[in-house]
Design an enzyme around this catalytic site. Sequence first.
Site, mmCIF file in Angstrom:
data_model
loop_
_atom_site.group_PDB
_atom_site.id
_atom_site.type_symbol
_atom_site.label_atom_id
_atom_site.label_comp_id
_atom_site.label_asym_id
_atom_site.label_seq_id
_atom_site.Cartn_x
_atom_site.Cartn_y
_atom_site.Cartn_z
ATOM 1 C CB ILE A 148 -0.981 -0.165 1.330
ATOM 2 C CG1 ILE A 148 -1.940 1.189 1.329
ATOM 3 C CG2 ILE A 148 -0.074 -0.079 2.372
ATOM 4 C CD1 ILE A 148 -3.032 1.085 2.517
ATOM 5 C CB SER A 149 1.259 4.300 -2.042
ATOM 6 O OG SER A 149 0.933 3.320 -3.301
ATOM 7 C CD GLN A 150 5.899 8.290 1.464
ATOM 8 O OE1 GLN A 150 6.179 8.263 0.305
ATOM 9 N NE2 GLN A 150 6.514 9.093 2.417
#
Length: 251
Positions: free
Chosen positions: A89-91
Amino acid sequence: MRRVAVFAAFCAVAFSAGCTVNSSDREASRDFDEARLSMVREQIESRGVRDPRVLAAMEAVPRHELVPEDMRDFAYEDRPLPIGLGQTISQPYIVAAMSEAVRLQGGERVLEVGTGSGYQAAILAELCREVFTIELEKELADRASADLVRLGYHNVRVRHGNGYRGWPEAAPFDAIVVTAAPDQVPPALVEQLAVGGRMVIPVGRSLQDLLLVTRTEQGTEERVLMGVRFVPMRGEKEGAVGDPEADGDGG
Ligand code: SAH
């Protein structure tokens, strides 16, 4: 008489046990809410994201509900997190910056490539009318689809399939957000972007340029927004034989 007293005592214990569970649940959810507000102030606003609708969406979506159980306590940290199958999951800041870059006002139909946890899709669902999101891994597509319904996002359709093909039946899109990195901008995605539409896409091998591609009457315009690092986009580039079958829209 004694039986009544025992029953009353049992009820009292059961009731207070129930209260304890509920109040600690409430406390945990308050902690998550506070952590989320700090995330928005300290990681996102401080780095220059200004669109009030994007900031409100980042405050609204419970990121901890979309990460694996053992990652919940880290959900509001300033970094990507593993979600299984070697994916992430992206930053939070990157999700906010990409969401701001496509300049949504509320009425748009948006395509996302790389559903992953469903978090970016939930943020987009807060910002536009309808989200179409494609994920190559069936397990992730199914999980995200169920989680998005559980959280009440009924304007997101999840498809298990290859994002290189886009979603031609639902095109054209006002915006496209790609969250896995191809070597080049996939032509099918440009074709499925409406004239005037915006696409954000990381392009390159290990270190990538995050591009903002705008479709014009004549072709496209490109601008580099920043350097990023996403997982690679996988699967057949032309959507040829050997790709997973698209198997419906899930949520
Ligand atoms: N947007 C996600 C993060 C995505 S990570 C989130 O908010 O959690 C990138 C995702 O792209 C991974 O889940 C990966 O399986 C998926 N992916 C990789 N190649 C793909 C392709 N060709 N088509 C669709 N999804 C792809």
